[in-house]
Motif scaffolding. Structure first.
Motif, mmCIF file in Angstrom:
data_model
loop_
_atom_site.group_PDB
_atom_site.id
_atom_site.type_symbol
_atom_site.label_atom_id
_atom_site.label_comp_id
_atom_site.label_asym_id
_atom_site.label_seq_id
_atom_site.Cartn_x
_atom_site.Cartn_y
_atom_site.Cartn_z
ATOM 1 N N PHE A 1 31.106 -2.813 -18.351
ATOM 2 C CA PHE A 1 29.884 -2.356 -17.785
ATOM 3 C C PHE A 1 29.234 -1.122 -18.684
ATOM 4 O O PHE A 1 28.340 -0.658 -18.149
ATOM 5 C CB PHE A 1 29.980 -1.834 -16.169
ATOM 6 C CG PHE A 1 29.838 -3.031 -15.278
ATOM 7 C CD1 PHE A 1 28.939 -3.838 -15.120
ATOM 8 C CD2 PHE A 1 30.998 -2.947 -14.483
ATOM 9 C CE1 PHE A 1 28.659 -4.820 -14.267
ATOM 10 C CE2 PHE A 1 30.817 -4.003 -13.579
ATOM 11 C CZ PHE A 1 29.744 -5.102 -13.345
ATOM 12 N N LEU B 1 25.427 -0.502 -18.927
ATOM 13 C CA LEU B 1 24.488 0.117 -17.911
ATOM 14 C C LEU B 1 24.337 1.631 -18.305
ATOM 15 O O LEU B 1 23.575 2.135 -17.926
ATOM 16 C CB LEU B 1 25.436 -0.049 -16.727
ATOM 17 C CG LEU B 1 25.465 -1.453 -15.995
ATOM 18 C CD1 LEU B 1 26.070 -1.467 -14.645
ATOM 19 C CD2 LEU B 1 24.219 -2.022 -15.789
ATOM 20 N N HIS C 1 21.108 1.742 -19.497
ATOM 21 C CA HIS C 1 19.699 1.249 -18.570
ATOM 22 C C HIS C 1 20.263 1.535 -17.218
ATOM 23 O O HIS C 1 20.612 0.778 -16.417
ATOM 24 C CB HIS C 1 19.848 -0.411 -18.755
ATOM 25 C CG HIS C 1 19.774 -0.716 -20.152
ATOM 26 N ND1 HIS C 1 18.644 -0.845 -20.868
ATOM 27 C CD2 HIS C 1 20.672 -1.459 -20.928
ATOM 28 C CE1 HIS C 1 18.841 -1.239 -22.241
ATOM 29 N NE2 HIS C 1 20.087 -1.681 -22.374
ATOM 30 N N ALA D 1 21.334 -0.229 -13.570
ATOM 31 C CA ALA D 1 22.557 0.169 -13.203
ATOM 32 C C ALA D 1 22.102 0.506 -11.450
ATOM 33 O O ALA D 1 22.921 -0.149 -10.679
ATOM 34 C CB ALA D 1 23.077 1.597 -13.688
ATOM 35 N N ALA E 1 27.262 6.007 -14.482
ATOM 36 C CA ALA E 1 26.845 5.292 -15.838
ATOM 37 C C ALA E 1 26.341 6.642 -16.857
ATOM 38 O O ALA E 1 26.754 6.556 -17.861
ATOM 39 C CB ALA E 1 25.751 4.291 -15.674
#
Length: 185
Positions: free
Chosen positions: A106, A109, A112, A116, A163
């Protein structure tokens, strides 16, 4: 690429162990699977201290998100701790395992955060619904959309936070840490 697939598949195996175990009233399958998975991911990690800190933040998020969901009575967890406001250990094991995906599968993320938030809002509740329908490890009070909304909103806040922490801490990690990790692994 092998680390990516081990990360994805390992996390899914932890999820299966957790929800099937909880559906049978057991916490230990989640704890054992998460311990093995987290240990393996930390061993492979170029920045184990980053992943360990992410795990701590993820567990804190789990205490808040799932504690709130359980405490409001909107979500009832099988194999719970007996205190509605305290997220069950098997759920916290899932949060710990999920933290290991933030720098691997992941990792996208991190760049972004809106994505997320959307993943948290829309996809995280699907995992809970699957656990509810497939193994009865989670039960939603009527109307079920209230519990789904609580979890979705909680994850929509928690996932961008995680994130952002992953991105920030990876940037701060010393290049020497990466070299040392590569030399010892």
């Amino acid at each position: 690429m092998p680390r990516f697939w081990a990360n994805v598949i390992g996390n899914q195996l932890v999820w299966l162990c957790a929800v099937i175990g909880a559906g049978h009233g057991l916490r230990w399958p989640a704890l054992l699977a998460a311990a093995v998975y987290v240990g393996s991911q930390l061993a492979w990690s170029p920045h184990p201290s980053v992943d360990a800190r992410l795990m701590g933040v993820a567990i804190a998020c789990g205490l808040v998100v799932d504690g709130l969901a359980g405490g409001t009575g909107r979500v009832v967890y099988a194999a719970g701790n007996g205190v509605a406001w305290l997220a069950p250990l098997w759920i916290l094991a899932l949060w710990a395992a999920f933290a290991m995906t933030l720098t691997v599968s992941f990792a996208v993320l991190q760049r972004h955060l809106v994505a997320a938030a959307l993943v948290g809002l829309l996809l995280a509740p699907l995992a809970y619904l699957s656990a509810a329908r497939g193994w009865s490890s989670v039960v939603f009070a009527a109307p079920p959309w209230h519990g789904v909304a609580v979890l979705g909103l909680g994850w929509a806040v928690a996932l961008p936070l995680l994130a952002a922490c992953a991105r920030h801490w990876q940037r701060q990690a010393s290049p020497l840490d990466t070299l040392a990790a590569g030399e010892t692994r």
